[in-house]
Design a protein around this motif. Structure first.
Motif, PDB file in Angstrom:
ATOM      1  N   ARG A  79      -4.127  -1.948  -4.338  1.00 26.21           N
ATOM      2  CA  ARG A  79      -2.842  -1.351  -4.722  1.00 26.21           C
ATOM      3  C   ARG A  79      -2.946  -0.663  -6.069  1.00 26.21           C
ATOM      4  O   ARG A  79      -3.766  -1.034  -6.909  1.00 26.21           O
ATOM      5  CB  ARG A  79      -1.760  -2.439  -4.778  1.00 26.21           C
ATOM      6  CG  ARG A  79      -1.435  -3.006  -3.417  1.00 26.21           C
ATOM      7  CD  ARG A  79      -0.398  -4.108  -3.494  1.00 26.21           C
ATOM      8  NE  ARG A  79      -0.124  -4.662  -2.175  1.00 26.21           N
ATOM      9  CZ  ARG A  79       0.739  -4.146  -1.306  1.00 26.21           C
ATOM     10  NH1 ARG A  79       1.440  -3.070  -1.634  1.00 26.21           N
ATOM     11  NH2 ARG A  79       0.925  -4.688  -0.122  1.00 26.21           N
TER      12      ARG A  79
ATOM     13  N   GLN B 249       6.589   8.785   4.400  1.00 27.87           N
ATOM     14  CA  GLN B 249       6.029   7.917   3.369  1.00 27.87           C
ATOM     15  C   GLN B 249       4.533   7.797   3.585  1.00 27.87           C
ATOM     16  O   GLN B 249       4.071   7.715   4.723  1.00 27.87           O
ATOM     17  CB  GLN B 249       6.694   6.540   3.479  1.00 27.87           C
ATOM     18  CG  GLN B 249       6.172   5.505   2.514  1.00 27.87           C
ATOM     19  CD  GLN B 249       6.949   4.194   2.602  1.00 27.87           C
ATOM     20  OE1 GLN B 249       7.956   4.098   3.310  1.00 27.87           O
ATOM     21  NE2 GLN B 249       6.480   3.182   1.904  1.00 27.87           N
TER      22      GLN B 249
ATOM     23  N   ALA C 103      -2.525   5.946  -0.058  1.00 26.27           N
ATOM     24  CA  ALA C 103      -2.371   7.014  -1.051  1.00 26.27           C
ATOM     25  C   ALA C 103      -3.090   8.280  -0.620  1.00 26.27           C
ATOM     26  O   ALA C 103      -4.298   8.295  -0.428  1.00 26.27           O
ATOM     27  CB  ALA C 103      -2.909   6.538  -2.396  1.00 26.27           C
TER      28      ALA C 103
ATOM     29  N   VAL D 118      -0.357   8.492  -6.228  1.00 25.47           N
ATOM     30  CA  VAL D 118       0.495   7.312  -6.039  1.00 25.47           C
ATOM     31  C   VAL D 118       1.804   7.535  -6.773  1.00 25.47           C
ATOM     32  O   VAL D 118       1.848   8.192  -7.813  1.00 25.47           O
ATOM     33  CB  VAL D 118      -0.177   6.016  -6.543  1.00 25.47           C
ATOM     34  CG1 VAL D 118      -1.308   5.620  -5.623  1.00 25.47           C
ATOM     35  CG2 VAL D 118      -0.656   6.155  -7.982  1.00 25.47           C
TER      36      VAL D 118
ATOM     37  N   GLN E 201       1.674   0.608  -4.968  1.00 24.73           N
ATOM     38  CA  GLN E 201       1.528   1.406  -3.750  1.00 24.73           C
ATOM     39  C   GLN E 201       0.161   1.157  -3.107  1.00 24.73           C
ATOM     40  O   GLN E 201      -0.852   0.991  -3.788  1.00 24.73           O
ATOM     41  CB  GLN E 201       1.696   2.901  -4.057  1.00 24.73           C
ATOM     42  CG  GLN E 201       1.726   3.752  -2.784  1.00 24.73           C
ATOM     43  CD  GLN E 201       1.950   5.236  -3.065  1.00 24.73           C
ATOM     44  OE1 GLN E 201       2.595   5.602  -4.036  1.00 24.73           O
ATOM     45  NE2 GLN E 201       1.401   6.076  -2.207  1.00 24.73           N
TER      46      GLN E 201
ATOM     47  N   SER F  20       6.398  -4.118  -3.542  1.00 23.11           N
ATOM     48  CA  SER F  20       6.170  -2.958  -2.682  1.00 23.11           C
ATOM     49  C   SER F  20       7.049  -2.876  -1.445  1.00 23.11           C
ATOM     50  O   SER F  20       7.293  -1.791  -0.957  1.00 23.11           O
ATOM     51  CB  SER F  20       4.701  -2.916  -2.250  1.00 23.11           C
ATOM     52  OG  SER F  20       4.423  -3.980  -1.369  1.00 23.11           O
TER      53      SER F  20
ATOM     54  N   ALA G 169       9.305   1.551  -6.369  1.00 24.74           N
ATOM     55  CA  ALA G 169       9.048   1.248  -4.958  1.00 24.74           C
ATOM     56  C   ALA G 169      10.194   1.778  -4.090  1.00 24.74           C
ATOM     57  O   ALA G 169      11.339   1.821  -4.528  1.00 24.74           O
ATOM     58  CB  ALA G 169       8.896  -0.252  -4.769  1.00 24.74           C
TER      59      ALA G 169
END
Lengths: 809, 287
Positions: free
Chosen positions: A53, A100, A104, A108, A113, A307, A380
């Protein structure tokens, strides 16, 4: 006991139907640790996924090197956006018409993310390897303030501008800035502004409902298993809407819908957090397709808070106009909605700000205008309905604060101000200025009952004395009395105006009666703790006269359950509960024909009596439902097919409008900022009550979440976009110690359009509880000049209020 | 929240534990209740190759009273502190403080040794032990030595304990009969560290303060033993003026940092309020 000797009351009681406080059948397994949650699923050869992340809130991803990670023993694959792109799965659609990133794709947009997905033979190897994935980030300027975002040169989303740098059209109309998502307007702008300019009194405030998170006990997760021999994908997951997930997976993956089986097993709380689609679900599916093995993904608590979907984060600027004697003449609201990096709100398609236009609340406000402006920031995504129908909690908080602010401006008692503005009983069905038709209500009766129950007038006398004592230096405590009368809008919804991703929001129930008089019912919803297996069986028991104990309920398996849109927004009882009653009535209609045949009379000559059909005028001649069930399968009845089953797909004609009157009394320690909840009274009117004990449990749970939100719970960010409240040390979940005793009460105003008159209750206590706790805090400081401050009312913010008002000497 | 791999050791005596520490140096850590260490390992903020579990070492267990000294083994749990009749009689402030630590589930496993040895400024026991003028027994390769709690804490997570030493026992002088005591703590919720906490012991003879000891928790990067505050009370009647002076002196010694609990100004104010309450309650118990 012989059925002939039982009284009608005994026969009805034996059914444990509607109105019975039947114990929850689910609790046997839950209290013994025998539930079956996603993380309990173990399959041969199952692999585990773990995410890499982003530590940054806004950064360009220059490169990702997976070489070292792949060397960890047991690691099978490391997926990045590059691997998903050929399948078209590096982005996914959101429920709000946006898209969405799954992993990535070049940059990001929020801390936490998903950047890469490591797949390994066990969780430890996956976690070890995730540490070794080298990601080269180039940090970008961070925008965390939604007002700033609309002025900033920093463009968060490259897909929101054309080649000339101009904002492109969004899913809900034109954008006025690249970081602007939509502006949604309801009501009459000019008429409202005219009312405001001519009014005796106008009160104006900014009401902020802070960002928080549903934080269910069980975090989100999934297990995907692609059988390469049969071509069938089985997907277990924490899904509040399993059928919708099946359709969406089919649409985005290209796998035919009949080859996808989605199963929601036991779910440990959802509260809106498990409505949307998450990167982990998609990655587990892709990883299973790639490896040919089952792949499990389960997020940890920090991942959940960082997240997966947050809730609220609405800045609601309000103006409320009234005559000098307190009759409200108009309401104006402009909301700036912080949606984070992607617009992943869970709202019906035509409602980008949910049902925020219920913000006229319980009041007869003739003229109103609402605008909601959605904004991208480096936070987020989410904006889900945390134990409420879409944005209804925000709306209720807004109007219940504005009423208090108006009461201060008018120097009126806030209970009386509410009373003179309530929609009257004879005005229902009531057409609101912002477009809703309230089905039924009796607000004055509920309000008067609440005020009388808590001894409201005496409380005000006591409070006045305490203020005197405080001013005289005899005490350092202040007493606050919080009032709320809320109106909810739940049970989405009529297919003509409610859909999610084009899927109409009806729901369903299928009932099969077995020859020996027991039954199984399957629904398109999925319980996450609400007790569906208990309550839906009670509806059936009352409708067809078989004991609830003899009725099995199943939900959550798309291969067996009829299609439905799932459980959220207090829609299960209003929609699937209605389908259940309608399916049961189809069964009863056939049973009537069977009974008439067996009794050798005309269909119209038998009448329903609790658990049987009896010959009119000769009640001793009857056939019980159990007898009828046996005959349905085993006796040749002319003109009738064998069997006894039915299915109903119910498209509700309207929403339902539960309401309630809540009163909180608390004592504030001015010197430490601590607030001690002295009492909390909650009167709920959810229409027909199916199981009073479950209602009480739902109210207790919802009030405790409301307590958390109002008094301390938040997702806070620093200016770099770092999450400051990423663990349960800082994210407030009340324990038994912090939770007060609640007094519950009710009135019953059935919904006129619902087959059994039920309205839904699970979310009311959150919707009404938050403003009630907050109003109590505000009320304590009202005599010292406080008009408005922001939640959460934790120790330091309460202390600051006292300090700012000069109460620390 | 998945820790990296490690070797697990479970020695049954102190000497073996020390020798494992010696062998692996800073690659090894001892674990008591694990409430601080395990979350750090899961967050991969603490990464060590060797974990030495102390739970099989009987010499680290038990509470005893010998003469004027109470001795508590490092592996005694918070729950045992609360339920010990010996402690309830000899040093009742320990129970009062332990009841404010976390929740029952945590207290069944969390140990007093881990609480004092870790050097976490949020822990309640270090300040309490300073207030009580306790001393810590440390065992290492060169034998055993004793360090006063008031000398033990150097900075957050830095203490006088050497890497190859284990904190084995806590010795507490039994307060004189009639000593008043109070432990006050403000926290956001059950399970939270203190926004501010204070431990107060005081003795009153002939209407004046004959002895006072004040320590505070989570208001600096070490526990705050407020000698000046104690001195402000000594020899004076416990009236508003004396208590006011003590509170001012104590707050002067604090150095809190802003966090999610609130800014510095708020913390200092709360600290002053709860210290005043603790002094009031301790005074009311002094006889």
């Amino acid at each position: 006991m012989n059925e002939q000797t039982l009284t009608p009351e005994q026969r009805a009681a034996n059914l444990k139907g509607m109105g019975s406080s039947r114990k929850r059948v689910e609790d046997v397994r839950f209290t013994q640790g025998k539930g079956n949650y996603v993380d309990d699923i173990k399959l041969d050869g199952m692999l585990f996924g773990d995410f890499v992340r982003s530590p940054y809130a806004h950064a360009r991803v220059v490169s990702i090197n997976t070489e070292e990670a792949m060397k960890v023993p047991g690691v099978v694959a490391v997926l990045t956006a590059e691997d998903l792109a050929p399948l078209g799965l590096h982005w996914m659609p959101t429920l709000a018409g946006d898209k969405q990133m799954v992993l990535a794709d070049g940059k990001v947009l929020f801390q936490g993310q998903e950047v890469a997905f490591v797949v390994a033979e066990d969780r430890y190897a996956a976690a070890d390897a995730a540490e070794l994935v080298e990601v080269d980030y180039e940090e970008l300027p961070v925008v965390v303030d939604p007002f700033e975002a609309l002025k900033s040169d920093v463009v968060l989303r490259e897909d929101t501008v054309d080649e000339n740098g101009n904002a492109t059209e969004g899913a809900h109309g034109p954008r006025n800035h690249p970081n602007h998502i939509f502006t949604w307007e309801q009501g009459e702008k000019e008429a409202t502004e005219a009312v405001l300019s001519e009014a005796d009194v106008v009160a104006e405030e900014m009401v902020y409902y802070h960002r928080t998170h549903p934080c269910p006990l069980e975090t989100c997760g999934s297990v995907a298993s692609m059988d390469k021999v049969t071509g069938k994908l089985t997907l277990w997951g924490t899904f509040q809407a399993p059928h919708a997930i099946r359709t969406v997976v089919s649409l985005i993956s290209g796998i035919a819908e009949h080859n996808i089986r989605v199963i929601s097993p036991d779910i440990g709380g959802g509260f809106g957090n498990k409505v949307g689609a998450y990167a982990g679900y998609v990655c587990s599916v892709v990883a299973s397709i790639v490896t040919g093995k089952p792949v499990k993904w389960v997020e940890d608590r920090m991942e959940n808070l960082m997240s997966t979907a947050f809730a609220r984060d609405y800045w609601m600027k309000g103006k409320i106009a009234a005559t000098k004697d307190g009759k409200i003449t108009g309401l104006w609201c402009h909301t700036t909605a912080d949606h984070g990096g992607f617009d992943a709100c869970a709202d019906p398609t035509k409602f980008p700000a949910g049902f925020m236009n219920i913000c006229t609340g319980s009041y007869d406000i003739p003229t109103a205008y609402l605008a909601v402006e959605g904004v991208y920031t480096n936070k987020a995504p989410g904006g889900v309905a945390y134990r409420c129908s879409f944005r209804v909690t925000e709306a209720a908080y807004f109007i219940e604060r504005m009423i208090e602010v108006l009461a201060i401006k008018l120097n009126m008692d806030a209970a009386e101000l509410r009373r003179i503005n309530f929609i009257k009983k004879d005005q229902f069905p009531y057409q609101s200025a912002l477009g809703w038709e309230y089905d039924s209500g009796d607000y004055h009766t509920a309000w008067d009952k609440a005020l009388e129950s808590v001894g409201y007038d005496k409380l005000r006398v006591e409070q006045a004395q305490q203020i005197e004592d405080f001013k005289a230096g005899k005490t350092r405590k202040l007493m606050g009395i919080g009032l709320t009368h809320f109106t909810e809008i739940v049970g989405a919804g009529p297919v003509k105006n409610c859909d999610i991703l084009g899927l109409g929001m009806f729901d369903s129930c299928e009932i099969r009666i077995h020859p020996t008089g027991s039954a199984i019912a399957r629904l398109g919803t999925i319980s996450q703790g609400q007790g569906h297996a208990t309550t839906f069986a009670q509806i059936i028991a009352s409708e067809i006269g078989l004991p609830a104990d003899d009725i099995t309920l199943e939900e959550g398996d798309t291969d067996t359950a009829p299609y439905g849109l799932g459980t959220y927004g207090s829609r299960s009882t209003p929609v699937a509960g209605a389908a259940t009653a309608m399916a049961a009535r189809k069964i009863r209609a056939k049973a009537q024909m069977i009974a008439a045949y067996l009794l050798e009379v005309h269909d119209d000559d038998v009448e329903w009596d609790i658990d049987r059909f009896a010959v009119k005028g000769a009640p001793e001649r009857f056939k019980t439902m159990k007898e009828i069930a046996f005959a349905a399968y085993n006796q040749a009845i002319p003109g009738l097919e064998p069997g006894l089953e039915a299915v109903s797909y119910y498209d509700p004609p309207n929403m339902t409008y539960p309401f309630g009157a809540y009163i909180c009394v608390l004592d504030i320690d001015v010197d430490t900022g601590e607030a001690d909840i002295r009492s909390f009274y909650a009167l709920d009117d959810c229409g027909t009550r199916i199981n009073p004990m479950i209602i009480e449990g739902q109210v207790h749970g919802g009030l405790t979440e409301a307590l958390a939100i109002a008094m301390g719970q938040e997702i806070a960010y620093d200016e770099m976009g770092n999450v400051k409240t990423g663990t349960l040390m800082d994210f407030f979940i009340p324990t038994a110690w912090e939770t007060p005793n609640y007094i519950t009460d009710h009135t019953t105003t059935p919904s006129p359009h619902h087959p059994i008159g039920a309205k839904g209750v699970g979310e009311s206590p959150n919707v009404g509880g938050v403003p009630c706790f907050s109003n109590a805090v505000h009320d304590a400081f009202r005599p010292f000049g406080l008009t408005q401050t922001h939640m959460p009312h934790d120790h330091w913010r309460i202390w600051k209020t006292a300090n700012d008002l000069g109460l620390h000497g | 929240m998945i820790p990296a791999g490690f070797e697990y050791h479970r020695p049954s005596d102190i000497a073996s534990a020390v020798s494992i520490l010696q062998e692996h140096g800073d690659e090894a850590r001892v674990i008591a209740g694990g409430h601080s260490l395990i979350p750090m390992m899961k967050l991969r903020m603490a990464d060590m190759g060797h974990l030495i579990d102390l739970q099989d070492i009987d010499a680290l267990k038990g509470i005893s009273l010998m003469g004027d000294t109470v001795t508590i083994g490092a592996m005694v749990t918070q729950h045992e502190l609360i339920t010990s009749a010996t402690l309830a009689n000899a040093v009742p402030i320990i129970k009062e403080a332990a009841l404010l630590i976390a929740d029952p589930q945590v207290r069944y496993v969390g140990t007093v040794g881990g609480n004092v040895a870790n050097g976490d400024p949020g822990n309640d026991m270090p300040g309490l032990m300073q207030c009580l003028n306790a001393s810590y027994e440390l065992s290492g390769p060169d034998g055993t030595r004793t360090v006063a709690a008031r000398e033990f804490y150097e900075a957050a997570y830095f203490t006088a304990r050497d890497d190859e030493e284990i904190l084995t026992r806590i010795h507490i002088p039994v307060p004189a009969a009639g000593t008043g005591y109070a432990y006050e703590k403000q926290k956001r919720k059950i399970g939270d560290y203190a926004t501010a906490a204070s431990a107060v012991m005081l003795r009153v003879v002939d209407g004046v303060c004959a002895e006072a000891s004040i320590a505070m928790t989570n208001l600096a990067d070490t526990p705050v033993f407020a000698e000046a505050a104690s001195a402000a009370l000594y020899g004076r009647a416990l009236d508003d003026a004396a208590i006011g002076d003590a509170v001012s002196a104590a707050i002067e010694a604090t150095d809190p940092v802003a966090d999610n609990r609130g800014p510095v100004e708020f913390k200092k104010h709360v600290a002053s309020v709860i210290l005043r309450r603790a002094i009031d309650r301790a005074a009311s118990r002094a006889s």
